[in-house]
Write a protein that holds these residues in place. Structure first.
Motif, PDB file in Angstrom:
ATOM      1  N   CYS A 139      16.213 -52.951  55.772  1.00 41.54           N
ATOM      2  CA  CYS A 139      17.119 -53.918  54.973  1.00 41.54           C
ATOM      3  C   CYS A 139      16.829 -55.168  55.776  1.00 41.54           C
ATOM      4  CB  CYS A 139      18.603 -53.561  55.500  1.00 41.54           C
ATOM      5  SG  CYS A 139      19.659 -54.833  54.807  1.00 41.54           S
TER       6      CYS A 139
ATOM      7  N   CYS B 170      22.150 -57.494  47.145  1.00 44.85           N
ATOM      8  CA  CYS B 170      22.617 -56.455  46.626  1.00 44.85           C
ATOM      9  C   CYS B 170      24.337 -56.729  46.897  1.00 44.85           C
ATOM     10  CB  CYS B 170      22.457 -55.196  47.653  1.00 44.85           C
ATOM     11  SG  CYS B 170      22.715 -55.572  49.219  1.00 44.85           S
TER      12      CYS B 170
ATOM     13  N   CYS C  13      16.607 -54.890  45.024  1.00 48.61           N
ATOM     14  CA  CYS C  13      16.248 -54.789  46.420  1.00 48.61           C
ATOM     15  C   CYS C  13      14.770 -55.137  46.470  1.00 48.61           C
ATOM     16  CB  CYS C  13      16.793 -53.633  47.234  1.00 48.61           C
ATOM     17  SG  CYS C  13      16.296 -53.698  48.828  1.00 48.61           S
TER      18      CYS C  13
END
Length: 296
Positions: A97, A103, A78
């Motif tokens: 996010c 992911c 990430c």
């Protein structure tokens, strides 16, 4: 069917006040408030909501704790540092996010789900002046341009199915993505400006934008008499650029009173301001639809 968008280079120029009055003057039309980040046309049209729809856009990752094996590979890849973990349990910070989905792609047990975000709502309403399509974007939500495109399409569909003559659009200020979504495909851009240096500068930028997209444009000078010299500069700009001056609206304290009463100005008074708005509408209505104004 003619689509007319009212825009301005910056907020506070009187764009929505003019739009509300056009909504009162134009017959057989649909109104749209495309200023979804700071919608306020509804304050003057007093709509009764008849339909409410969710607006979803973008995605956010979520880790299912019952499936996650705590390998931490999702946190390793990430780039936004949105996945944190302790004691082999990992979770996604939804505020960090960016929804890239990497992911979910690398998870060996498919424990990551990409859920669509609820970004706001859009509404179909009835008003005393006709149908009204408007929206409310959630706090700190993005994709306002996508929401603008959505409600414009809904308004166009309604206008076509009901054989309406006009779609009157209250556009956002500036030249950003929501403005592009409001402007493209319209028949006329009504640019509202005021007689200040920043007003002239911003009007010029919006005019360039309209020309880039081959949208015919005209200018309205609001509160022209607070600085007649600057107003003459705007008139000279119109002459130099071959743009029609659609109206000069004088300053009046009664405009603020109409805002307090929450009704379009032309519904409240028969004075110089109302006469200037009515004159501007006659010129707007007389503009031919779909004329290409970009210089050859």
């Amino acid at each position: 069917m003619k689509q007319i968008v009212v825009i301005s280079g910056k907020g506070g120029t009187g764009k929505t006040i003019l739009t509300a009055s056009l909504a009162s003057l134009a017959k057989n039309k649909v109104m749209v408030d495309c200023d979804v980040d700071a919608a306020d046309l509804h304050l003057l049209l007093n709509p009764r909501v008849v339909e409410t729809h969710e607006f979803r856009s973008g995605k956010t990752a979520r880790i299912d704790p019952d499936i996650c094996i705590g390998c931490g590979k999702c946190a390793e890849v990430c780039r936004f540092d949105a996945i944190r973990g302790a004691d082999d349990r990992f979770a996604v910070d939804p505020l960090a996010c960016e929804g890239c989905g990497l992911c979910a792609r690398i998870c060996p047990v498919e424990a990551v789900e990409m859920g669509e975000n609820l970004c706001g709502h859009w509404y179909l309403s009835e008003t005393a002046y006709g149908p009204f399509v408007h929206a409310k974007l959630g706090i700190a939500q993005e994709n306002s341009g996508k929401l603008v495109a959505l409600i414009r399409e809904k308004a166009k569909e309604l206008a076509q199915s009901s054989n309406m003559d006009y779609v009157i659009i209250d556009g956002p200020p500036g030249i950003g993505c929501p403005v592009l979504a409001s402007l493209t495909g319209t028949d006329l851009a009504v640019i509202v400006t005021e007689p200040t240096l920043s007003g002239i500068h911003d009007a010029r930028r919006v005019l360039e934008l309209a020309r880039h997209f081959r949208i015919p444009a005209g200018l309205v000078i609001n509160k022209w008499d607070i600085n007649p010299e600057r107003s003459r500069e705007i008139e000279a700009l119109c002459a130099d650029e071959g743009v029609r001056l659609l109206g000069r609206i004088p300053f009046s304290k009664r405009v603020a009173e109409s805002l307090i009463r929450a009704v379009p100005y032309v519904e409240t008074a028969e004075d110089e301001v109302a006469a200037a708005i009515r004159s501007a509408w006659e010129k707007i209505d007389s503009e031919p639809a779909g004329k290409d104004c970009r210089p050859s």
